[in-house]
Design an enzyme around this catalytic site. Structure first.
Site, PDB file in Angstrom:
ATOM      1  N   HIS A 248      -5.532   7.173   1.067  1.00  0.00           N
ATOM      2  CA  HIS A 248      -5.701   6.468  -0.209  1.00  0.00           C
ATOM      3  C   HIS A 248      -6.988   5.652  -0.132  1.00  0.00           C
ATOM      4  O   HIS A 248      -6.978   4.448   0.036  1.00  0.00           O
ATOM      5  CB  HIS A 248      -4.499   5.570  -0.446  1.00  0.00           C
ATOM      6  CG  HIS A 248      -4.527   4.870  -1.769  1.00  0.00           C
ATOM      7  ND1 HIS A 248      -4.748   5.542  -2.949  1.00  0.00           N
ATOM      8  CD2 HIS A 248      -4.357   3.567  -2.102  1.00  0.00           C
ATOM      9  CE1 HIS A 248      -4.706   4.664  -3.945  1.00  0.00           C
ATOM     10  NE2 HIS A 248      -4.489   3.460  -3.455  1.00  0.00           N
TER      11      HIS A 248
ATOM     12  N   GLY B   8       7.388  -9.020  -2.110  1.00  0.00           N
ATOM     13  CA  GLY B   8       6.143  -9.339  -2.823  1.00  0.00           C
ATOM     14  C   GLY B   8       6.463  -9.355  -4.309  1.00  0.00           C
ATOM     15  O   GLY B   8       6.763  -8.306  -4.892  1.00  0.00           O
TER      16      GLY B   8
ATOM     17  N   VAL C 190       3.629   0.077  -0.303  1.00  0.00           N
ATOM     18  CA  VAL C 190       2.605   0.058  -1.361  1.00  0.00           C
ATOM     19  C   VAL C 190       1.361  -0.718  -0.901  1.00  0.00           C
ATOM     20  O   VAL C 190       0.244  -0.444  -1.330  1.00  0.00           O
ATOM     21  CB  VAL C 190       3.154  -0.573  -2.665  1.00  0.00           C
ATOM     22  CG1 VAL C 190       2.103  -0.570  -3.765  1.00  0.00           C
ATOM     23  CG2 VAL C 190       4.395   0.174  -3.165  1.00  0.00           C
TER      24      VAL C 190
ATOM     25  N   ASN D 262      -1.894  -2.231   0.889  1.00  0.00           N
ATOM     26  CA  ASN D 262      -3.091  -1.563   1.410  1.00  0.00           C
ATOM     27  C   ASN D 262      -3.586  -2.197   2.709  1.00  0.00           C
ATOM     28  O   ASN D 262      -3.284  -3.364   2.961  1.00  0.00           O
ATOM     29  CB  ASN D 262      -4.209  -1.663   0.354  1.00  0.00           C
ATOM     30  CG  ASN D 262      -4.138  -0.555  -0.657  1.00  0.00           C
ATOM     31  OD1 ASN D 262      -3.927   0.601  -0.302  1.00  0.00           O
ATOM     32  ND2 ASN D 262      -4.331  -0.891  -1.927  1.00  0.00           N
TER      33      ASN D 262
HETATM   34  P1  NAD Z   1      -0.479  -9.923  -5.665  1.00  0.00           P
HETATM   35  O1  NAD Z   1      -1.397 -10.878  -4.965  1.00  0.00           O
HETATM   36  O2  NAD Z   1      -0.302 -10.034  -7.130  1.00  0.00           O
HETATM   37  O3  NAD Z   1       0.983 -10.020  -4.983  1.00  0.00           O
HETATM   38  C1  NAD Z   1       1.194 -10.032  -3.626  1.00  0.00           C
HETATM   39  C2  NAD Z   1       2.383 -10.944  -3.352  1.00  0.00           C
HETATM   40  O4  NAD Z   1       2.736 -10.842  -1.968  1.00  0.00           O
HETATM   41  C3  NAD Z   1       2.101 -12.440  -3.627  1.00  0.00           C
HETATM   42  O5  NAD Z   1       3.003 -12.948  -4.583  1.00  0.00           O
HETATM   43  C4  NAD Z   1       2.282 -13.093  -2.266  1.00  0.00           C
HETATM   44  O6  NAD Z   1       2.813 -14.403  -2.336  1.00  0.00           O
HETATM   45  C5  NAD Z   1       3.241 -12.122  -1.605  1.00  0.00           C
HETATM   46  N1  NAD Z   1       3.298 -12.256  -0.141  1.00  0.00           N
HETATM   47  C6  NAD Z   1       2.296 -12.519   0.724  1.00  0.00           C
HETATM   48  N2  NAD Z   1       2.776 -12.576   1.978  1.00  0.00           N
HETATM   49  C7  NAD Z   1       4.109 -12.329   1.904  1.00  0.00           C
HETATM   50  C8  NAD Z   1       5.147 -12.243   2.850  1.00  0.00           C
HETATM   51  N3  NAD Z   1       4.918 -12.415   4.153  1.00  0.00           N
HETATM   52  N4  NAD Z   1       6.386 -11.982   2.405  1.00  0.00           N
HETATM   53  C9  NAD Z   1       6.659 -11.800   1.088  1.00  0.00           C
HETATM   54  N5  NAD Z   1       5.696 -11.861   0.146  1.00  0.00           N
HETATM   55  C10 NAD Z   1       4.447 -12.124   0.546  1.00  0.00           C
HETATM   56  O7  NAD Z   1      -0.989  -8.471  -5.253  1.00  0.00           O
HETATM   57  P2  NAD Z   1      -0.590  -7.084  -5.977  1.00  0.00           P
HETATM   58  O8  NAD Z   1      -1.591  -6.775  -7.015  1.00  0.00           O
HETATM   59  O9  NAD Z   1       0.848  -7.124  -6.317  1.00  0.00           O
HETATM   60  O10 NAD Z   1      -0.837  -6.060  -4.786  1.00  0.00           O
HETATM   61  C11 NAD Z   1       0.044  -6.033  -3.677  1.00  0.00           C
HETATM   62  C12 NAD Z   1      -0.432  -5.045  -2.614  1.00  0.00           C
HETATM   63  O11 NAD Z   1      -0.355  -3.716  -3.147  1.00  0.00           O
HETATM   64  C13 NAD Z   1      -1.875  -5.231  -2.159  1.00  0.00           C
HETATM   65  O12 NAD Z   1      -1.982  -5.004  -0.769  1.00  0.00           O
HETATM   66  C14 NAD Z   1      -2.615  -4.158  -2.912  1.00  0.00           C
HETATM   67  O13 NAD Z   1      -3.823  -3.768  -2.280  1.00  0.00           O
HETATM   68  C15 NAD Z   1      -1.588  -3.063  -2.891  1.00  0.00           C
HETATM   69  N6  NAD Z   1      -1.776  -2.001  -3.899  1.00  0.00           N
HETATM   70  C16 NAD Z   1      -1.566  -0.729  -3.477  1.00  0.00           C
HETATM   71  C17 NAD Z   1      -1.699   0.322  -4.369  1.00  0.00           C
HETATM   72  C18 NAD Z   1      -1.435   1.724  -3.906  1.00  0.00           C
HETATM   73  O14 NAD Z   1      -1.795   2.668  -4.594  1.00  0.00           O
HETATM   74  N7  NAD Z   1      -0.781   1.927  -2.783  1.00  0.00           N
HETATM   75  C19 NAD Z   1      -2.081   0.064  -5.684  1.00  0.00           C
HETATM   76  C20 NAD Z   1      -2.269  -1.260  -6.087  1.00  0.00           C
HETATM   77  C21 NAD Z   1      -2.100  -2.302  -5.176  1.00  0.00           C
END
Ligand code: NAD
Length: 310
Positions: free
Chosen positions: A176, A10, A119, A121
């Site tokens: 979370h 990602g 990471v 969700n």
């Molecule tokens: P984002 O949309 O900016 O990035 C996600 C990326 O994943 C995109 O570039 C997309 O093309 C890519 N992607 C989708 N399917 C894929 C696959 N099969 N293989 C490889 N890449 C793929 O989102 P973000 O802001 O970076 O958030 C990412 C994740 O992290 C979300 O699920 C978000 O809810 C989660 N998050 C978790 C926490 C935490 O505390 N654990 C905090 C913030 C965000």
């Protein structure tokens, strides 16, 4: 020392920013993976070109395949949808379930000895999914949430007291989500419990703001969710593993009886080092805290049930 290999799946907001922190800390060579053609390659090249200015020597590459991720030491999974205003983390479950399932299968095949830091969700559920799909031992699949939630609580304590964040510590338990369990009794400033420094009303306000801190950012950004602090949290855990720091951090871990919980991934204090989760630390809880943990676990269990894996 052998250079470590860190794959970040990602290359969106969290993934690319994690690559940034990891490069600045020279934790190892970094492979950014995404399904969007050009995105991981472009971000990796741009970041690599910051190396001469910032003086870091990490090799950074972007790819759409798993070939280049082979034999990674650590894999940080950030692929999937992020929240938009009005969405809960649970709303992401159906879509992210498919993504995490396929990503984990590939990672387990190409990097069978890695430690996975989840990471995406809903965090506890995706950590559980990665554990089951990878077939890895429980010490090698860990979720990042508590480090972030604790950092948020610490930020708010420091703001309230007008003191340095450096001298703050915070501990939390639970999933979370909005049911996370902040533990003011175990949160300190320079070793002094915050219960001695802040009124009950101030603590209640800070705990509530921490509970909703993710939503506060989503509400402000409108197009996505937090990424500087979440990516810093994931890299903090990667650093603890790579340097075998044996830090004590709140992380999402698989539980088998600890805190009276079974077959669940849930936020608890752990010792984290070269082996990943080296120990789950059990805190003495009062009746109110125990009840809050149960409530949080009920929510996480409902979400995990949706995976149909148990
Ligand atoms: P984002 O949309 O900016 O990035 C996600 C990326 O994943 C995109 O570039 C997309 O093309 C890519 N992607 C989708 N399917 C894929 C696959 N099969 N293989 C490889 N890449 C793929 O989102 P973000 O802001 O970076 O958030 C990412 C994740 O992290 C979300 O699920 C978000 O809810 C989660 N998050 C978790 C926490 C935490 O505390 N654990 C905090 C913030 C965000």
């Amino acid at each position: 020392m052998k250079r470590r290999k860190i794959t970040i799946v990602g290359a969106g907001n969290v993934g690319a920013t994690a690559a940034h922190w990891a490069a600045l800390k020279e934790l190892g060579d970094i492979v950014l993976v995404d399904i969007i053609e050009g995105l991981p390659q472009g971000k990796a090249l741009d970041l690599a070109e910051a190396g001469p200015i910032e003086g870091f020597n990490s090799k950074i590459m972007g790819t759409n395949s798993y070939e280049e991720t082979k034999d990674s030491d650590i894999v940080i999974i950030t692929s999937g949808l992020a929240r938009k205003p009005g969405m809960s983390r649970e709303d992401l479950l159906q879509k992210n379930k498919e993504i995490i399932n396929s990503v984990t299968e590939r990672i387990a095949a190409t990097s069978p000895h890695c430690i996975i830091i989840m990471v995406s969700n809903p965090l506890d559920t995706m950590t559980y999914l990665a554990l089951k799909v990878s077939g890895f031992p429980k010490n090698r699949v860990v979720g990042m949430a508590g480090v972030l939630d604790a950092a948020r609580l610490r930020t708010f304590v420091a703001l309230e007291l007008n003191i340095s964040v450096e001298d703050t510590q915070a501990m939390l338990l639970g999933g979370h989500g909005d049911d996370m369990v902040s533990l003011p009794r175990y949160s300190t400033v320079g070793g002094i419990p915050i219960t001695e420094l802040l009124s009950q009303e101030q603590i209640a306000r800070i705990v509530e703001r921490t509970r909703k801190a993710g939503g506060e950012i989503v509400g402000l950004l409108k197009t996505g969710s937090a990424f500087y602090s979440p990516s810093a949290g994931a890299v903090c855990m990667a650093e603890a593993i790579i340097k075998d720091k044996k830090r004590v951090l709140p992380c999402c871990a698989y539980l088998e009886g600890e805190y009276g919980l079974n077959d669940i991934c849930f936020g608890v204090p752990v010792k984290i080092g070269a082996e990943g989760i080296e120990e789950v630390i059990e805190l003495q809880l009062n009746a109110e805290e125990r009840e809050a943990v149960q409530r949080s676990a009920e929510g996480v269990n409902l979400s995990i049930d949706n995976l149909g894996l148990r």
